[in-house]
Design an enzyme around this catalytic site. Structure first.
Site, PDB file in Angstrom:
ATOM      1  N   HIS A 124      28.834 -35.648  45.094  1.00 15.57           N
ATOM      2  CA  HIS A 124      29.820 -35.773  44.044  1.00 15.57           C
ATOM      3  C   HIS A 124      30.857 -36.806  44.350  1.00 15.57           C
ATOM      4  CE1 HIS A 124      32.512 -34.601  40.772  1.00 15.57           C
ATOM      5  NE2 HIS A 124      33.605 -34.449  41.352  1.00 15.57           N
ATOM      6  N   GLU A 125      31.408 -36.561  45.590  1.00 11.12           N
ATOM      7  CA  GLU A 125      32.370 -37.518  46.094  1.00 11.12           C
ATOM      8  C   GLU A 125      31.918 -39.082  46.476  1.00 11.12           C
ATOM      9  OE1 GLU A 125      35.710 -36.828  46.124  1.00 11.12           O
ATOM     10  OE2 GLU A 125      35.154 -34.844  45.250  1.00 11.12           O
ATOM     11  N   HIS A 171      32.394 -40.815  43.397  1.00  7.23           N
ATOM     12  CA  HIS A 171      34.018 -41.301  43.212  1.00  7.23           C
ATOM     13  C   HIS A 171      34.269 -42.249  44.143  1.00  7.23           C
ATOM     14  CE1 HIS A 171      34.839 -38.196  40.530  1.00  7.23           C
ATOM     15  NE2 HIS A 171      34.551 -37.307  41.431  1.00  7.23           N
TER      16      HIS A 171
END
Length: 221
Positions: free
Chosen positions: A168-169, A172
């Site tokens: 997920h990161e 980003h």
């Protein structure tokens, strides 16, 4: 329920770690060298919170973004639209979970109170007019470690959370680099027993880009 032994081990471990950190920082002869060692390794310690950050993977993030620039732009644009749509879906899911909780509470309450609560719910909502509709929502359950998730499965549960958090990161971080936002580093943390990951971005750059660009970054995960 969570065994008392697990609670004792968790609380005891954090207490020992925080106590050792406090003692090392209290000695003038050790404080500077200890804090320098923490900074060198990107570590920070707080009550029930351990954090690690590094810039070692920055080149990997930048190279990956450069090689897949066009594909990333298309995927993140699609992800932005999907994220906005999913936001409304999550609101429906939360409402469904709330109704499930109310239904379970009525099941456990005495029949008189259950009928009374049912009448209140029915009169205040035009959507759910019968108890059978409310009880049909019980198929969805929120996973609560130690409550409806066996303690023996906690390791797999937290490992899955950590892996998904890292992926997920990464999304980003790549999206931020694509939008010309400064990428300072990547890290992981543990809060009590909950593991997670994060990316460190320059807040000033985030504030300067357009709302659409910000949305691409926020939805990239």
């Amino acid at each position: 329920m969570i065994p008392i032994s697990v609670v004792v081990v968790v609380l005891g471990g954090w207490s020992v770690l925080y106590l050792a950190d406090t003692i090392l920082k209290s000695f003038n002869s050790l404080k500077n060298s200890y804090e320098n060692w923490l900074a060198l390794h990107g570590l920070s310690i707080a009550p029930f919170h351990l954090r690690w950050q590094t810039s070692f993977f920055n080149r990997v993030f930048y190279k990956f973004t450069e090689r897949s620039f066009k594909e990333i732009f298309q995927k993140f644009s699609v992800g932005m639209v999907f994220g906005v749509i999913a936001m409304f879906g999550s609101m429906i899911l939360l409402a469904k979970t709330l109704m499930q909780t109310l239904a379970q509470m009525m099941e456990e309450a005495p029949s008189v109170q259950s009928d009374h609560v049912l009448q209140v719910v029915s009169s205040s909502s035009r959507i759910f007019t019968s108890r059978s509709i409310l009880l049909s929502l019980k198929h969805t359950q929120v996973v609560v470690p130690g409550i409806n998730l066996p303690v023996s499965q906690l390791a797999y549960f937290f490992l899955a959370i950590l892996i998904s958090g890292v992926i997920h990161e990464i999304g980003h971080g790549v999206a931020a680099i694509r939008e010309q936002v400064r990428f300072n580093g990547f890290g992981m943390f543990i809060f009590v027993v909950y593991p997670g990951a994060f990316v460190d971005l320059l807040t000033t750059h985030l504030q300067l880009i357009s709302p659409v660009q910000q949305l691409r970054i926020f939805c990239a995960g």
